[in-house]
Design an enzyme around this catalytic site. Structure first.
Site, PDB file in Angstrom:
ATOM      1  N   ARG A   1       0.848  -1.193   0.000  1.00  0.00           N
ATOM      2  CA  ARG A   1       0.000   0.000   0.000  1.00  0.00           C
ATOM      3  C   ARG A   1       0.882   1.242   0.000  1.00  0.00           C
ATOM      4  NH1 ARG A   1      -2.959   2.997   4.558  1.00  0.00           N
ATOM      5  NH2 ARG A   1      -4.491   4.244   3.400  1.00  0.00           N
TER       6      ARG A   1
ATOM      7  N   HIS B   1      -3.413  11.022   0.332  1.00  0.00           N
ATOM      8  CA  HIS B   1      -3.088  10.733   1.740  1.00  0.00           C
ATOM      9  C   HIS B   1      -2.488  12.004   2.361  1.00  0.00           C
ATOM     10  CE1 HIS B   1      -1.691   7.381   4.697  1.00  0.00           C
ATOM     11  NE2 HIS B   1      -1.419   8.527   5.285  1.00  0.00           N
TER      12      HIS B   1
ATOM     13  N   GLU C   1      -8.297   8.490   5.511  1.00  0.00           N
ATOM     14  CA  GLU C   1      -8.696   9.095   6.778  1.00  0.00           C
ATOM     15  C   GLU C   1      -9.210  10.543   6.687  1.00  0.00           C
ATOM     16  OE1 GLU C   1      -5.571   8.763   9.698  1.00  0.00           O
ATOM     17  OE2 GLU C   1      -5.914   6.630   9.979  1.00  0.00           O
TER      18      GLU C   1
ATOM     19  N   ASN D   1      -8.205   1.811   9.246  1.00  0.00           N
ATOM     20  CA  ASN D   1      -6.908   1.945   9.898  1.00  0.00           C
ATOM     21  C   ASN D   1      -7.186   1.787  11.383  1.00  0.00           C
ATOM     22  OD1 ASN D   1      -5.863   2.537   7.429  1.00  0.00           O
ATOM     23  ND2 ASN D   1      -5.499   4.709   7.822  1.00  0.00           N
TER      24      ASN D   1
ATOM     25  N   TYR E   1      -5.648   0.921  15.258  1.00  0.00           N
ATOM     26  CA  TYR E   1      -4.464   0.803  16.114  1.00  0.00           C
ATOM     27  C   TYR E   1      -4.814   0.510  17.569  1.00  0.00           C
ATOM     28  CZ  TYR E   1      -1.702   2.908  12.340  1.00  0.00           C
ATOM     29  OH  TYR E   1      -1.082   3.155  11.145  1.00  0.00           O
TER      30      TYR E   1
ATOM     31  N   GLU F   1      -4.333  -0.324   7.704  1.00  0.00           N
ATOM     32  CA  GLU F   1      -3.206   0.011   8.584  1.00  0.00           C
ATOM     33  C   GLU F   1      -3.428  -0.620   9.943  1.00  0.00           C
ATOM     34  OE1 GLU F   1      -2.197   4.178   9.131  1.00  0.00           O
ATOM     35  OE2 GLU F   1      -2.541   4.563   7.006  1.00  0.00           O
TER      36      GLU F   1
HETATM   37  C1  NOJ Z   1      -2.624   6.863  10.089  1.00  0.00           C
HETATM   38  C2  NOJ Z   1      -2.103   7.592   8.903  1.00  0.00           C
HETATM   39  O1  NOJ Z   1      -2.766   7.171   7.751  1.00  0.00           O
HETATM   40  C3  NOJ Z   1      -0.597   7.486   8.713  1.00  0.00           C
HETATM   41  O2  NOJ Z   1      -0.203   8.488   7.840  1.00  0.00           O
HETATM   42  C4  NOJ Z   1       0.093   7.584  10.062  1.00  0.00           C
HETATM   43  O3  NOJ Z   1       1.471   7.631   9.923  1.00  0.00           O
HETATM   44  C5  NOJ Z   1      -0.323   6.395  10.897  1.00  0.00           C
HETATM   45  N1  NOJ Z   1      -1.761   6.435  11.108  1.00  0.00           N
HETATM   46  C6  NOJ Z   1       0.349   6.296  12.262  1.00  0.00           C
HETATM   47  O4  NOJ Z   1      -0.041   7.341  13.073  1.00  0.00           O
END
Ligand code: NOJ
Length: 515
Positions: A106, A151, A197, A337, A339, A411
């Site tokens: 990606r 992005h 995002e 994405n 985390y 992500e």
């Molecule tokens: C989301 C973003 O898409 C990416 O650019 C960023 O580096 C990562 N999260 C980590 O924070």
């Protein structure tokens, strides 16, 4: 000669790691074979964060070139002028990705490299040539390019002329960029996401003002201009319309011949009730609607979530009947994405204070702490805790809310706390991915149609306002030489993808796993 004398040190670390993890009772078991054969496993990066080459071969200035050059905007006043120098080392990046055994990669397009002045100038042949080389290099190695069209970075001129994403004029600009990409690369690119995002872009750039173009108002942040209550909604609205127009064009003119698929990506934390009371359960639903739902509801159902409509009357824009027609259903898949997970507390019936590590979103106060205990291990990023179960829950939630639409985890990644000095022996990152992958496999077993998983990131890179202090990579990048140095996690990922044991029950199997 003793056998360890001929084993490279890093391999030795992997053996030791495997032995240690095999004896830890809470270690996660997960195998490549728990995912479908045609599942995409890849790594993710974005243009500004790795490319560098910031004014080479006809590229124009981007909003991030300008923003990062203003002293005080980025930690240690760093910038992406060189970044990881992927503009010159793209073949090496493709090679290290290949060595991991991934089948997808990606990356995003630098808008200012392709259309340095948007509609006010020409397509830059140097930019097209660069991405042709990237795509061809990946395909030669059997790796699918998974391309993000936008992005966070766009030509500065579009910001200067009409205010960038605050203006509806940006919609046609984006459509031109997308059309140029479909025309130039669509014969080989089969996975597109339009915008990365929109919700995070709006929050960071227009609520808190930490990202370009640094617009906000009190009490959300301290900016010279902006309106944190109104502008984020306008920005996301323009992005969603831009997305939907580009998808309409793709479906009408390119998809029938090229046969690819297209989606959009949102930032999606998971949330759990802070207290086991009905109002906090409702706060969880609200905050999910106000974050991922803000992006996904319109592109699936044609309007913002009812939870948002209920509380935001005049600030939340409307889609006209004609717009609703093409916004609704404008995705083939959802990109998440993901985390971390936070607690949510209701702020409609209970008093809440915002500030510090606490934010109020969707009339819910979100925090990583309950009664002095953190929800998970802290990482190097504020409000990113290690909570593997959140992956299962968010996928479940997205899958149910959006009627089992195909999902890609675009992500997922880990950056260690700054105090952790060891750059390459990143056992914590391995544990992170094993835990999150095991949770993802559970969600798939329960029926979610998940089709891919991308680790953020292939290598350490420019983390926006945080500069180079974050370390999300499977590879460390030596900032003086640009050498890509594999971390232990790169080796673990390679073993995982080869479907070799990542968690072993016996010492014999541990040795077998690394041979
Ligand atoms: C989301 C973003 O898409 C990416 O650019 C960023 O580096 C990562 N999260 C980590 O924070």
């Amino acid at each position: 000669m003793p056998v360890f004398a001929i084993i490279p040190v890093s391999l030795l670390f992997l053996v030791v790691y495997l032995l240690v993890s095999s004896s830890t009772s809470n270690a996660q078991h997960v195998r490549r074979s728990e995912f479908p054969d045609n599942f995409l496993f890849g790594t993710a990066i974005s243009a500004y964060q790795v490319e560098g080459g910031y004014l080479e071969d006809g590229k124009g200035l981007s909003n991030w070139d300008v923003f990062s050059h203003i002293p005080g905007n980025i930690k240690n006043n760093e910038n992406g002028d060189i970044a990881d120098d992927s503009y010159h080392l793209f073949w090496e990046d493709a090679e290290i990705a290949h060595s991991l055994g991934v089948n997808a990669y990606r990356f995003s397009i630098s808008w200012a490299r392709i259309l340095p002045r948007g509609r006010f100038g020409e397509v830059n042949p140097g930019g097209i040539e660069f991405y042709n080389k990237v795509i061809d290099n990946l395909l030669l190695r059997g790796i699918e390019p998974f391309v993000t069209i936008h992005h966070f970075d766009h030509p500065q001129e579009l910001g200067d002329r009409f205010g960038g994403w605050l203006s509806p004029l940006m919609q046609e600009e984006f459509v031109l960029l997308a059309e140029t990409c479909f025309k130039s690369f669509g014969d080989r690119v089969k996975y597109w996401t339009t915008i990365n995002e929109p919700n995070m872009f709006a929050e960071m750039g227009y609520v808190r003002g930490d990202f370009a173009p640094a617009r906000c108002s009190q009490p959300f942040g301290n900016c010279s201009a902006g309106n944190s209550d109104k502008e984020p909604f306008i920005v996301v609205h323009n992005m969603l319309l831009a997305h939907a127009k580009a998808v309409k064009l793709y479906r009408e003119q390119f998809q029938p011949k090229q046969g690819g698929s297209i989606g959009i990506v949102a930032h999606t934390h998971m949330y759990e009730p802070l207290r086991d009371v009905e109002s906090d359960h409702q706060a969880v639903d609200r905050v999910l609607a106000f974050t991922g739902g803000w992006v996904f509801d319109p592109v699936v159902f044609g309007d913002y979530p009812p939870e948002m409509r209920q509380y935001h009357r005049s600030e939340l824009p409307w889609f006209s009947a004609e717009e609703t027609e093409y916004v609704k259903g404008s995705i083939d898949f959802i990109g998440i994405n993901h985390y971390s997970t936070l607690y949510a507390k209701d702020c409609i019936h209970s008093p809440c204070v915002s500030g510090g590590d606490h934010f109020i979103r969707g009339f819910a106060y979100t925090t990583g702490e309950r009664d002095g205990i953190l929800i998970g291990e802290p990482t190097g990023v504020q409000r990113f805790y290690v909570v593997p179960r959140g992956m299962e829950k968010i996928v479940d939630h997205v899958s149910k809310r959006y009627k089992n639409i195909p999902i890609y985890v675009t992500e997922n990644g880990y950056s260690p706390p700054l105090a952790v000095p060891n750059l390459v022996h990143d056992v914590n990152r391995i544990e992170f991915h094993k835990g999150y992958l095991a949770a993802l496999a559970r969600a798939i077993r329960k029926g979610a149609d998940v089709r891919g998983y991308f680790i953020w990131s292939l290598m350490d890179n420019f983390e926006w306002a945080g500069g180079y202090s974050s370390r999300f990579g499977l590879y460390h990048v030596d900032r003086a030489t640009m050498e890509r140095v594999p971390k232990l996690s790169a080796k673990w990922f390679r073993h995982f993808l080869a479907n070799r044991r990542t968690m072993i029950a016996t010492r014999t199997e541990a040795s077998a796993a690394v041979m």
